[in-house]
Design an enzyme around this catalytic site. Structure first.
Site, PDB file in Angstrom:
ATOM      1  CG  ASP A   1       9.001  -4.346   2.112  1.00  0.00           C
ATOM      2  OD1 ASP A   1       9.912  -3.577   1.872  1.00  0.00           O
ATOM      3  OD2 ASP A   1       8.465  -4.533   3.205  1.00  0.00           O
TER       4      ASP A   1
ATOM      5  CE  LYS B   1      11.425  -5.311   4.769  1.00  0.00           C
ATOM      6  NZ  LYS B   1      11.284  -3.965   4.651  1.00  0.00           N
TER       7      LYS B   1
ATOM      8  CG  ASP C   1       5.606   0.518   8.205  1.00  0.00           C
ATOM      9  OD1 ASP C   1       5.603  -0.516   7.494  1.00  0.00           O
ATOM     10  OD2 ASP C   1       5.542   1.466   7.855  1.00  0.00           O
TER      11      ASP C   1
ATOM     12  CE  LYS D   1       4.525   0.216   4.350  1.00  0.00           C
ATOM     13  NZ  LYS D   1       5.647   0.700   4.696  1.00  0.00           N
TER      14      LYS D   1
ATOM     15  NE  ARG E   1      13.841  -1.693  11.838  1.00  0.00           N
ATOM     16  CZ  ARG E   1      13.934  -0.383  11.844  1.00  0.00           C
ATOM     17  NH1 ARG E   1      14.251  -0.057  13.024  1.00  0.00           N
ATOM     18  NH2 ARG E   1      13.712   0.351  10.757  1.00  0.00           N
TER      19      ARG E   1
END
Length: 509
Positions: free
Chosen positions: A294, A271, A353, A283, A357
């Site tokens: 991230d 990711k 958010d 967020k 995935r």
């Protein structure tokens, strides 16, 4: 990165700025560890007593500096805690050595050269000390270490420059190979840390992809980059859906190492959200500040592929970096939108958010087309995993119990904290959607497991797969400890590299 040498000098004769020795917790006070005999002799055999007088106990994470006596060439002795002394005829654990060496390297920031006289009874112990010292000496220096200003302040904050490993038998092939491996792995981990620590305005999908292309040229790797036009044409709806709200368009990078005699192929999928605002599902304040991290999963995959190449492992390793920036704008994906993923499955986006995935789904489906022997994805995927396992442990999920167990054992072997997690079949129903094959969200409870179940939908039939959720340990916000710095840690890289080594040796798990 700091330089590492295997020295034939003794702790008494080495010319250095400091000598590092180990001290353990004994039943009656601190105990000087093997490797420090020459230093203890210089203290007339009273080093343990001196350390106890100064308050040292030998506990893990403890460090005590003291002036060296006249019998040593180095002016300073640094004693680092190794934790509980092992039972008679036992040795110190490799992770204890790794952490102690890291503690020492951090304590010697601003020092040019140090000799490490820690217990190195075998090549694995030497590798652990070398790895810990090299990782502990890490410091993120914007623009690269070479750009630091040459002033007193910069010199005092500079990482330990040279590490001399004492007692490591430099003429022994096993010790030399172990040290070389430690240098390679630590180097790639520290490069991954740099990527994680970079400000998001310096690292976007395009610049990350360029870094992969540069590494490809340096280490003979095949690198393919799909830009936004190629992603759109190829039907990568997950990656495009996440990235379309940003002015920095997404990328999918394939970086491959092949060995002429390899019999197995591994695919690593990472990711790579170079900044995650949450998109339209923004967020809240206080949750955005560290979201440059991230992309730590993609950094781990990138580092593992390069390390496998540098080590010349007899295994094919292909890395997939799913790179995007998740931003809110008039063109961003909205909650309620339906995305057509690579391979044709449709996903209703209930929360923008939950974007990791989505990019991983595309990359897993694409990686599956090459039918590797196993796929492992790595992602800072869910806050739920942090709630479950804390900040230092990553979760392992898999579609094969034996493979999950093997990865857990490998993580333990290399000193990474991990825990096997289930994929309960009953959670799948919570992702049912009236307008798509399924949604990217389900029930709140067990959210980390549900994310793994989502990813499983994109793994090709019959392919062994595991998912590492490194949301907790990928970015360390508290005070440094052992060889772990503040900021990017390089989580899961050692596990991936050791998996590649086991696979090259014929043991896929």
């Amino acid at each position: 990165m700091s330089a590492l040498t295997l020295s034939t000098s003794s702790a008494a004769t080495l010319r250095a700025d400091a000598i590092v020795v180990g001290v353990a917790k004994g039943p009656k006070g601190p105990v000087v560890a093997p490797g420090a005999e020459a230093v203890d002799k210089a203290f007339d055999g009273k080093l343990a007593g001196v350390l106890e007088t100064l308050g040292a106990t030998g506990a893990e994470g403890e460090s005590t500096k003291l002036p060296a006596p006249s019998g040593l060439k180095a002016p300073v002795v640094l004693a680092v805690g190794l934790g509980d002394a092992p039972a008679k005829d036992d040795s110190f654990g490799y992770e204890a050595l790794r952490r102690a060496a890291g503690t020492a390297a951090r304590a010697l920031t601003g020092t040019k050269k140090a000799g490490f006289a820690l217990p190195v009874e075998d090549a694995e112990a030497a590798s652990a000390v070398a790895e810990g010292a090299l990782l502990g000496a890490y410091s993120y220096r914007p623009g690269g270490n070479g750009s630091a200003k040459k002033d007193d302040k910069a010199a005092k904050s500079a990482p330990l420059a040279e590490i001399a490993l004492l007692g490591a038998k430099p003429r022994d092939k096993a010790f030399k190979a172990a040290a070389d491996r430690a240098v390679t792995v630590a180097d790639e981990i520290n490069k991954a840390r740099d990527l994680v620590n970079m400000p998001p305005n310096d690292l976007d999908p395009k610049t990350f992809a360029a870094a992969a292309q540069t590494a490809g040229k340096e280490f003979g790797l095949k690198v393919e980059v799909l830009d936004e036009k190629a992603l759109l044409k190829g039907g990568f709806g997950g990656i495009m859906g996440v990235g379309r709200g940003s002015d920095a368009p997404p990328r999918l990078v394939r970086i491959a190492y092949t060995h002429a005699k390899a019999e197995k192929t591994l695919a690593f999928v990472g990711k790579g959200i170079t900044y995650d605002s949450g998109g339209i599902s923004l967020k809240p304040a206080g949750h955005n500040e560290t979201m440059k991290c991230d992309m730590a999963g993609a950094a781990a995959v990138f580092a593992a592929v390069v390390a496998a190449a540098r080590l010349g492992l007899k295994v094919n390793v292909t890395g997939w970096l799913a790179l995007a920036e998740n931003m809110p704008s008039g063109s961003a994906t909205r909650p309620g939108d339906v995305l057509k993923m690579y391979g044709g499955k449709t996903v209703e986006v209930l929360n923008t958010d939950a974007e990791g995935r989505l990019v991983l789904g595309d990359a897993l489906a694409r990686a599956s087309e090459e039918n590797p022997d196993a796929i492992v994805d790595v992602a800072t995927l869910t806050g739920a995993m942090v709630l479950a396992l804390g900040n230092r442990t990553f979760g392992i999920m898999a579609n094969d119990d034996a493979f999950r167990t093997s990865l857990y054992e490998i993580a333990e072997e290399v000193g990474e904290q991990a825990w096997p997690m289930p994929l309960p079949a009953e959670l799948r129903k919570a992702m049912d959607s009236p307008v798509a094959d399924f949604a990217n969200m389900g029930e709140r409870m067990g959210g980390g497991l549900l994310a793994g179940i989502f990813l499983k939908e994109f793994v090709g039939e019959g392919i062994t797969w595991a998912h590492l959720d490194i949301a907790g340990p990928a970015y360390h916000e508290s005070a440094p400890f052992g060889y772990t710095p503040k900021g990017g840690t390089g989580s899961a890289i050692r596990t991936l590299v050791r998996l590649a080594e086991h696979t090259a040796a014929g043991d896929l798990g």
